[in-house]
Design an enzyme around this catalytic site. Structure first.
Site, PDB file in Angstrom:
ATOM      1  N   ASP A  45      -0.401   4.387   0.903  1.00  0.00           N
ATOM      2  CA  ASP A  45      -0.806   5.373   1.913  1.00  0.00           C
ATOM      3  C   ASP A  45      -0.047   5.092   3.204  1.00  0.00           C
ATOM      4  O   ASP A  45       0.494   3.999   3.400  1.00  0.00           O
ATOM      5  CB  ASP A  45      -2.326   5.340   2.153  1.00  0.00           C
ATOM      6  CG  ASP A  45      -2.788   4.060   2.836  1.00  0.00           C
ATOM      7  OD1 ASP A  45      -2.430   2.973   2.341  1.00  0.00           O
ATOM      8  OD2 ASP A  45      -3.485   4.148   3.864  1.00  0.00           O
ATOM      9  N   HIS A  77       3.760   2.967  12.518  1.00  0.00           N
ATOM     10  CA  HIS A  77       2.626   3.705  13.105  1.00  0.00           C
ATOM     11  C   HIS A  77       3.067   4.665  14.213  1.00  0.00           C
ATOM     12  O   HIS A  77       2.248   5.438  14.697  1.00  0.00           O
ATOM     13  CB  HIS A  77       1.524   2.784  13.654  1.00  0.00           C
ATOM     14  CG  HIS A  77       0.854   1.962  12.603  1.00  0.00           C
ATOM     15  ND1 HIS A  77      -0.400   1.400  12.755  1.00  0.00           N
ATOM     16  CD2 HIS A  77       1.248   1.608  11.356  1.00  0.00           C
ATOM     17  CE1 HIS A  77      -0.731   0.728  11.658  1.00  0.00           C
ATOM     18  NE2 HIS A  77       0.260   0.839  10.798  1.00  0.00           N
ATOM     19  N   HIS A 112       0.852  -1.204   0.000  1.00  0.00           N
ATOM     20  CA  HIS A 112       0.000   0.000   0.000  1.00  0.00           C
ATOM     21  C   HIS A 112       0.879   1.242   0.000  1.00  0.00           C
ATOM     22  O   HIS A 112       1.976   1.239   0.573  1.00  0.00           O
ATOM     23  CB  HIS A 112      -1.003  -0.004   1.163  1.00  0.00           C
ATOM     24  CG  HIS A 112      -0.410   0.014   2.534  1.00  0.00           C
ATOM     25  ND1 HIS A 112      -0.041   1.177   3.173  1.00  0.00           N
ATOM     26  CD2 HIS A 112      -0.116  -0.989   3.421  1.00  0.00           C
ATOM     27  CE1 HIS A 112       0.430   0.897   4.380  1.00  0.00           C
ATOM     28  NE2 HIS A 112       0.414  -0.414   4.561  1.00  0.00           N
ATOM     29  N   GLU A 147      -5.097   1.675   3.054  1.00  0.00           N
ATOM     30  CA  GLU A 147      -4.976   0.563   4.015  1.00  0.00           C
ATOM     31  C   GLU A 147      -5.020   1.066   5.449  1.00  0.00           C
ATOM     32  O   GLU A 147      -5.639   0.442   6.316  1.00  0.00           O
ATOM     33  CB  GLU A 147      -3.667  -0.198   3.765  1.00  0.00           C
ATOM     34  CG  GLU A 147      -3.599  -1.569   4.430  1.00  0.00           C
ATOM     35  CD  GLU A 147      -3.175  -1.541   5.892  1.00  0.00           C
ATOM     36  OE1 GLU A 147      -3.495  -2.497   6.618  1.00  0.00           O
ATOM     37  OE2 GLU A 147      -2.537  -0.557   6.319  1.00  0.00           O
ATOM     38  N   GLU A 148      -4.361   2.171   5.714  1.00  0.00           N
ATOM     39  CA  GLU A 148      -4.229   2.637   7.103  1.00  0.00           C
ATOM     40  C   GLU A 148      -5.526   3.252   7.640  1.00  0.00           C
ATOM     41  O   GLU A 148      -5.609   3.550   8.834  1.00  0.00           O
ATOM     42  CB  GLU A 148      -3.092   3.658   7.221  1.00  0.00           C
ATOM     43  CG  GLU A 148      -1.729   3.178   6.751  1.00  0.00           C
ATOM     44  CD  GLU A 148      -1.124   2.093   7.633  1.00  0.00           C
ATOM     45  OE1 GLU A 148      -1.822   1.591   8.539  1.00  0.00           O
ATOM     46  OE2 GLU A 148       0.048   1.739   7.409  1.00  0.00           O
ATOM     47  N   ASP A 161       6.586   0.927   6.478  1.00  0.00           N
ATOM     48  CA  ASP A 161       5.145   0.633   6.287  1.00  0.00           C
ATOM     49  C   ASP A 161       4.501   1.678   5.403  1.00  0.00           C
ATOM     50  O   ASP A 161       4.082   2.707   5.893  1.00  0.00           O
ATOM     51  CB  ASP A 161       4.496   0.592   7.681  1.00  0.00           C
ATOM     52  CG  ASP A 161       3.012   0.313   7.628  1.00  0.00           C
ATOM     53  OD1 ASP A 161       2.526  -0.149   6.582  1.00  0.00           O
ATOM     54  OD2 ASP A 161       2.334   0.590   8.629  1.00  0.00           O
TER      55      ASP A 161
END
Ligand SMILES: [Zn+2]
Length: 456
Positions: A98, A426, A96, A160-161, A129
């Site tokens: 994003d 994150h 992904h 995705e996030e 990520d």
């Protein structure tokens, strides 16, 4: 043996030569603030990231690379590349583009949207990520050149996030477009730098908001306290009843004794990865991996009650808490939800009124690991790292994996990538170890060769 060894050296050497370019490209991609939330960042940032991905894969033989709008409004990059052997298997590559928002800007030691090389790692939001995994795919394919012995499909999603489920819905509606024999879900990572692993188990989850009401309004704690029921005290008692004194989650009806069969998570490493303070104990009777990957775990995410500053000498008439229950493979979300609801109702004291709103549920995931793709991946990791592939669990949920399993029941799904625990995905100060990008790219390239050889 020798010719194979020489070819591997070729791939390894080629990837090493390609790393400076990969660093420049990852820096370009990290500089794009592709947080898929228009309230926080302009949507043009996501459009630029999507176009970047599209252009770079189009240049690698994905002639039909294109954007596809998904039901949540985000754009996924799709593409395919045929190999000349008609009987070759098809591998779907996932990532992904994003990213998570930077969160606390002040907590970052380097600018979040700038790739900064420091102490052997590359810092910046998305370096691991999942933009690092996009570079891993590009490197693997560049190293192989024309010699990619499988059919490839590509999907790089853009939300995705956010948990808005754009690609999940798109897959269901466009099943044939992404159908493959093996899916490489490249959005996880190794056990540690240099310790190769596939993630074979993901926890599911149940999120609820529980509200407790005891009085029609606030009353003076001096005049009424002692006899008047306190909604906050009732809520605290109910939340305390979700664990025993050792910290095991003890919800009646949910098994909290299961064992994790795969790779253990060394407690010292976990203490360091999780940032435990001196003298603070790990929770539970089981091993770290039992607690993380084989047993239910409840977390109180938030409580609505008067904040300290501004609170009065009054009994709280109404209080609420948001709870997150993580559940291991083998436990259905509906069963867990009902057990949690019943437990909260049963432990509510003094006849207080309890209402429970279910916000979201997600199923756990367990990969089937006895097929040819897993065998080929095991060989590829052994060759790339000179260490056997471990099997890990992951505490988080990736709902897309369940959609893939339901839509393509015969496909092998392998979760892997460059997001080892030190990457702090994150969180502020996310980073990637460039050796993980290069060695995982080598793994991916070797996998495509070994898998083709095993299935044709
Ligand atoms: Zn991710």
């Amino acid at each position: 043996m020798t010719w194979r060894g020489e070819r591997d050296m070729d791939l390894r050497g080629r990837i090493a030569d390609l790393m400076p370019q990969a660093q420049e490209e990852l820096a370009e991609l990290v500089a794009i603030k592709s947080v898929a939330d228009p309230r926080q960042f302009p949507p043009e940032e996501c459009s630029r990231a999507a176009q970047w991905v599209l252009d770079h894969f189009a240049a690698l033989g994905f002639d039909d690379a294109r954007l596809a709008e998904t039901p949540d409004g985000s754009n996924a990059v799709l593409g395919s590349r045929q190999c000349t052997r008609p009987d070759a298997p098809t591998v779907l590559l996932y990532a992904h583009y994003d990213v998570q928002p930077p969160l606390d800007d002040a907590a970052w030691q380097t600018p979040p949207f700038e790739l900064v090389a420091k102490d052997g790692r590359w810092y910046g939001r998305g370096t691991a990520d999942c933009k690092g995994n996009i570079l891993m795919h590009l490197l693997a394919l560049r190293a192989l050149g024309e010699d990619v012995p499988v059919n490839l499909k590509l999907v790089v999603e853009g939300s995705e996030e956010q948990g808005t489920g754009g690609l999940e819905a798109f897959v269901v509606d466009n099943a044939d477009l992404l159908r493959a024999d093996t899916i490489l879900v490249c959005d996880t990572g190794n056990a540690a730098v240099g310790q190769p692993a596939a993630t074979v188990s993901l926890r599911g989850m149940v999120n609820v908001v529980v509200t407790v009401e005891a009085l029609t309004s606030e009353v003076h704690s001096g005049m009424f306290g002692g006899a008047a029921p306190d909604a906050l005290a009732a809520l605290i008692a109910m939340l305390a009843g979700l664990r025993d004194s050792a910290g095991n989650t003890t919800i009646e009806g949910l098994d909290s004794t299961r064992r994790w069969e795969g790779q253990p998570y060394p407690p010292e490493q976990f203490r360091s990865d999780a940032g435990l303070l001196d003298g603070v104990q790990l929770l539970g009777d089981g091993s770290v991996s039992d607690m993380l990957w084989a047993r239910p775990a409840v977390t109180v995410l938030g409580i609505d009650c008067p904040p300290v500053v501004g609170s009065a000498a009054a009994i709280v008439p109404k209080a609420a808490a948001r709870l997150n229950l993580r559940i291991p493979p083998g436990l259905a979300p509906d069963v867990a939800k009902e057990a949690l609801e019943a437990h909260l109702h049963r432990t509510a004291p003094w006849g207080v009124h309890v209402t429970i709103e279910v916000e979201a549920t997600g199923s756990p995931f367990r990969a089937t690991i006895d097929g040819p793709a897993y065998q080929a991946m095991g060989k590829a990791m052994m060759e790339a790292y000179d260490k056997p592939m471990a099997t890990l669990g992951q505490g988080g949920s990736i709902p897309l994996c369940n959609v893939f399993t339901d839509t393509y029941p015969d496909a092998e799904i392998i979760l892997m990538g460059v997001e080892e625990p030190q990457a702090l995905i994150h969180a502020p100060n996310e980073s990637v170890d460039p050796r993980e990008i290069s060695t995982m790219a080598l793994t991916e390239a070797l996998f495509l060769q070994r898998y083709a050889a095993a299935t044709t």
